[in-house]
Design a protein around this motif. Structure first.
Motif, PDB file in Angstrom:
ATOM      1  N   VAL A   1      15.007 -38.659 -18.914  1.00  0.00           N
ATOM      2  CA  VAL A   1      16.464 -38.706 -18.742  1.00  0.00           C
ATOM      3  C   VAL A   1      17.148 -38.180 -19.989  1.00  0.00           C
ATOM      4  O   VAL A   1      18.069 -37.360 -19.917  1.00  0.00           O
ATOM      5  CB  VAL A   1      16.944 -40.137 -18.417  1.00  0.00           C
ATOM      6  N   SER A   2      16.704 -38.629 -21.142  1.00  0.00           N
ATOM      7  CA  SER A   2      17.299 -38.192 -22.405  1.00  0.00           C
ATOM      8  C   SER A   2      17.186 -36.677 -22.571  1.00  0.00           C
ATOM      9  O   SER A   2      18.154 -36.012 -22.959  1.00  0.00           O
ATOM     10  CB  SER A   2      16.622 -38.914 -23.568  1.00  0.00           C
ATOM     11  N   ALA A   3      16.026 -36.128 -22.270  1.00  0.00           N
ATOM     12  CA  ALA A   3      15.821 -34.683 -22.385  1.00  0.00           C
ATOM     13  C   ALA A   3      16.705 -33.913 -21.410  1.00  0.00           C
ATOM     14  O   ALA A   3      17.273 -32.873 -21.753  1.00  0.00           O
ATOM     15  CB  ALA A   3      14.345 -34.336 -22.156  1.00  0.00           C
ATOM     16  N   ALA A   4      16.837 -34.424 -20.193  1.00  0.00           N
ATOM     17  CA  ALA A   4      17.671 -33.750 -19.191  1.00  0.00           C
ATOM     18  C   ALA A   4      19.138 -33.760 -19.601  1.00  0.00           C
ATOM     19  O   ALA A   4      19.833 -32.735 -19.492  1.00  0.00           O
ATOM     20  CB  ALA A   4      17.500 -34.427 -17.828  1.00  0.00           C
ATOM     21  N   LEU A   5      19.619 -34.886 -20.094  1.00  0.00           N
ATOM     22  CA  LEU A   5      21.016 -34.958 -20.524  1.00  0.00           C
ATOM     23  C   LEU A   5      21.262 -34.070 -21.738  1.00  0.00           C
ATOM     24  O   LEU A   5      22.316 -33.440 -21.858  1.00  0.00           O
ATOM     25  CB  LEU A   5      21.405 -36.410 -20.823  1.00  0.00           C
ATOM     26  N   GLU A   6      20.285 -33.991 -22.629  1.00  0.00           N
ATOM     27  CA  GLU A   6      20.424 -33.119 -23.807  1.00  0.00           C
ATOM     28  C   GLU A   6      20.435 -31.646 -23.393  1.00  0.00           C
ATOM     29  O   GLU A   6      21.201 -30.852 -23.939  1.00  0.00           O
ATOM     30  CB  GLU A   6      19.309 -33.394 -24.811  1.00  0.00           C
TER      31      GLU A   6
END
Length: 192
Positions: A120-125
């Motif tokens: 999730v963190s990677a996708a939002l970044e």
């Protein structure tokens, strides 16, 4: 057309079940049942629910149409409008009741599924980075004031959108999304 594999059926069902119900509330049995598969067959194709969820997030990311932000044939500010309108249309297609899978999973913060949190963190970044790049393109095209910090504006847009998508789930309409869209284009990304 070839028949979908059981793995694909499980992934399809997993995407749907996880998006509709969330990570914690969705079990392997529900995913297998939705795929019309025996529960035990799930583990022939996925190591764990967490592994399936990471793949589901990747598939969900493909549906977010980030490519709209990089279309060289469209003016940068219009690319942002088109992208946010796509996201809005997707929320509307589900009567604003499903929200964004990224935001849903981020809100849950599944402690027992660190790979989900990382995904999730990677996708939002990735989303934030593409938005920031598009904002810089719009600044070079004099569509947005040069005093706007592209990285900060992109982060604010992502955060506000995710919050609005969660809020839209509770009210069941587009008001939170409409408010964010107005803020984005009338305040954050306005011409200096």
């Amino acid at each position: 057309m070839p028949k979908p594999t059981l793995r694909e059926a499980l992934l399809d069902a997993g995407c749907e079940q996880l998006h509709a119900g969330g990570y914690a509330a969705t079990g392997v049995a529900a995913i297998a049942a939705a795929a019309h598969a025996p529960k035990g067959s799930f583990y022939n194709h996925f190591r764990s629910k967490e592994a399936l969820a990471v793949e589901a997030l990747g598939r969900y990311g493909d549906s977010r149409r980030l490519d709209l932000l990089t279309d060289p044939g469209v003016a940068p500010l219009q690319r942002i409008r088109d992208h946010l309108e796509h996201l809005r249309s997707d929320l509307a297609a589900h009567a604003y009741r499903r929200g964004c899978m990224y935001g849903n999973f981020a809100a849950e913060g599944p402690a027992g599924a660190p790979a989900v949190t990382v995904a999730v963190s990677a996708a939002l970044e990735r989303w934030r980075t593409l938005l920031a790049d598009t904002i810089r393109d719009a600044q070079r095209a004099a569509e947005i004031g040069g005093d706007v910090d592209a990285d900060a504006a992109a982060q604010l847009i992502v955060d506000a959108w995710e919050g609005a998508a969660l809020r839209a789930k509770t009210v069941g309409n587009s008001t939170p999304i409409d408010n964010v869209t107005e803020l984005v284009f009338n305040r954050i990304l306005s011409v200096g």
